[in-house]
Design a protein around this motif. Structure first.
Motif, PDB file in Angstrom:
ATOM      1  N   UNK A  56       0.856  -0.910   0.166  1.00 57.37           N
ATOM      2  CA  UNK A  56       0.278  -0.222  -0.546  1.00 57.37           C
ATOM      3  C   UNK A  56       0.391   1.076   0.239  1.00 57.37           C
ATOM      4  N   UNK A  57       0.748   1.919  -0.381  1.00 58.29           N
ATOM      5  CA  UNK A  57       0.960   3.669  -1.074  1.00 58.29           C
ATOM      6  C   UNK A  57       0.724   3.780   1.198  1.00 58.29           C
ATOM      7  N   UNK A  58       2.330   4.580   1.704  1.00 61.29           N
ATOM      8  CA  UNK A  58       2.198   5.058   2.673  1.00 61.29           C
ATOM      9  C   UNK A  58       2.984   6.731   3.023  1.00 61.29           C
ATOM     10  N   UNK A  59       2.403   7.666   3.395  1.00 60.35           N
ATOM     11  CA  UNK A  59       2.282   8.335   4.531  1.00 60.35           C
ATOM     12  C   UNK A  59       3.374   8.719   5.227  1.00 60.35           C
ATOM     13  N   UNK A  60       4.259   9.564   4.696  1.00 57.63           N
ATOM     14  CA  UNK A  60       5.840   9.224   5.450  1.00 57.63           C
ATOM     15  C   UNK A  60       5.658  10.601   6.735  1.00 57.63           C
ATOM     16  N   UNK A  61       6.016  10.970   7.661  1.00 56.08           N
ATOM     17  CA  UNK A  61       6.074  12.408   8.329  1.00 56.08           C
ATOM     18  C   UNK A  61       7.309  12.525   7.898  1.00 56.08           C
ATOM     19  N   UNK A  62       7.869  14.071   8.165  1.00 58.58           N
ATOM     20  CA  UNK A  62       9.426  14.129   7.656  1.00 58.58           C
ATOM     21  C   UNK A  62       9.987  15.031   7.976  1.00 58.58           C
ATOM     22  N   UNK A  63      11.394  15.316   8.486  1.00 59.20           N
ATOM     23  CA  UNK A  63      11.206  16.853   9.282  1.00 59.20           C
ATOM     24  C   UNK A  63      10.901  17.619   8.387  1.00 59.20           C
ATOM     25  N   UNK A  64      10.751  19.135   9.203  1.00 60.19           N
ATOM     26  CA  UNK A  64      10.552  20.548   8.040  1.00 60.19           C
ATOM     27  C   UNK A  64      11.649  20.831   7.265  1.00 60.19           C
ATOM     28  N   UNK A  65      11.988  20.232   8.173  1.00 61.19           N
ATOM     29  CA  UNK A  65      13.851  21.272   7.028  1.00 61.19           C
ATOM     30  C   UNK A  65      14.056  20.886   5.908  1.00 61.19           C
ATOM     31  N   UNK A  66      13.761  19.389   5.583  1.00 62.85           N
ATOM     32  CA  UNK A  66      13.736  19.109   4.330  1.00 62.85           C
ATOM     33  C   UNK A  66      13.352  19.866   3.339  1.00 62.85           C
ATOM     34  N   UNK A  79       5.764  12.600  -2.899  1.00 61.33           N
ATOM     35  CA  UNK A  79       5.726  10.699  -2.939  1.00 61.33           C
ATOM     36  C   UNK A  79       5.255  10.776  -1.240  1.00 61.33           C
ATOM     37  N   UNK A  80       4.295  11.537  -1.519  1.00 61.38           N
ATOM     38  CA  UNK A  80       3.118  11.318  -0.193  1.00 61.38           C
ATOM     39  C   UNK A  80       4.139  11.562   1.118  1.00 61.38           C
ATOM     40  N   UNK A  81       4.839  12.609   1.777  1.00 60.34           N
ATOM     41  CA  UNK A  81       5.783  13.091   2.923  1.00 60.34           C
ATOM     42  C   UNK A  81       4.839  14.545   2.917  1.00 60.34           C
ATOM     43  N   UNK A  82       5.215  14.421   4.340  1.00 67.16           N
ATOM     44  CA  UNK A  82       4.822  15.943   5.098  1.00 67.16           C
ATOM     45  C   UNK A  82       5.548  15.889   6.021  1.00 67.16           C
ATOM     46  N   UNK A  83       5.071  17.052   6.406  1.00 66.78           N
ATOM     47  CA  UNK A  83       6.289  18.019   7.239  1.00 66.78           C
ATOM     48  C   UNK A  83       6.025  17.840   8.677  1.00 66.78           C
ATOM     49  N   UNK A  84       7.091  17.937   9.638  1.00 67.96           N
ATOM     50  CA  UNK A  84       6.713  17.389  11.478  1.00 67.96           C
ATOM     51  C   UNK A  84       7.676  19.042  11.685  1.00 67.96           C
ATOM     52  N   UNK A  85       7.658  19.339  12.485  1.00 67.93           N
ATOM     53  CA  UNK A  85       8.819  20.483  13.424  1.00 67.93           C
ATOM     54  C   UNK A  85       8.764  19.182  14.224  1.00 67.93           C
ATOM     55  N   UNK A  86      10.561  19.161  14.130  1.00 63.46           N
ATOM     56  CA  UNK A  86      10.968  18.305  15.503  1.00 63.46           C
ATOM     57  C   UNK A  86      11.151  18.732  16.447  1.00 63.46           C
ATOM     58  N   UNK A  87      11.400  18.476  18.013  1.00 62.15           N
ATOM     59  CA  UNK A  87      11.175  18.969  19.340  1.00 62.15           C
ATOM     60  C   UNK A  87      10.428  20.325  19.635  1.00 62.15           C
TER      61      UNK A  87
END
Length: 193
Positions: A56-66, A79-87
């Motif tokens: 199945x397609x996967x949606x990943x959290x990725x660090x905002x800096x990217x 490719x279904x990634x979306x940002x998250x602020x770390x910390x």
């Protein structure tokens, strides 16, 4: 062909022979409904490797800096990634993750929050437990058993979904649930190391 499908095909062509990937327990991933795949994190290659070993397609959290670089950010979104602020608690990322699950998709998480370059499995952050408690998703533990070395066997092991009903009923803390998920990942890793 979508950018996700193209990316998955390219990564499969490269990574399967390069790391001699062996997938174990793929049948444990439910074919439909919301799923959270929780994996240990040892390399930047983990998201594509988990992606190509999952039907199945996967949606990943990725660090905002990217996402700061427009080209890379555009590719990640494709490719279904979306940002998250770390910390910090990122309400927007939490809301987006729950929306993905409410739409019966697969959310990919690396509960440790950062790569463990020594190969050990670290402590998980409460975010995985948050998503597990706030959704009706199946929680599938995944262990990547490395190392990532050319032409050496890399295993991607999917365990049986973890029953969350008791935790949801007793309103367990997000950290307690994350700790349980990490325990299952450690077990899979130990069995297949």
């Amino acid at each position: 062909m979508s950018l996700y499908k193209l990316g998955k095909w390219i990564c499969a062509v490269i990574f399967y022979p390069l790391y001699r990937i062996k997938v174990i327990g793929q049948h444990n991933i439910p074919k439909e409904g919301p799923v959270i795949v929780c994996s240990n994190h040892i390399s930047n290659a983990d998201p594509p490797v988990v992606g190509i070993t999952n039907s199945r397609d996967i949606y990943f959290l990725a660090k905002e800096e990217l996402f700061k670089n427009r080209l890379i950010g555009g590719i990640l979104k494709g490719v279904h990634a979306f940002p998250i602020k770390r910390g910090m608690r990122d309400r927007n990322a939490l809301r987006q993750g729950l929306e993905i699950l409410n739409n019966n998709h697969v959310l990919g998480l690396f509960p440790e929050g950062r790569r463990q370059k020594n190969g050990e499995i670290g402590k998980g952050l409460a975010g995985a437990g948050f998503f597990a408690l706030r959704s009706e998703a199946y929680i599938v533990p995944c262990a990547i058993v490395g190392p990532y070395k050319k032409f050496q066997r890399l295993k991607v092991v999917y365990g049986e979904p973890i029953d969350m009903s008791g935790y949801r009923e007793e309103k367990a803390s997000a950290q307690v649930v994350t700790d349980r998920i990490m325990e299952e990942i450690r077990k899979l890793h130990k069995i297949h190391s």
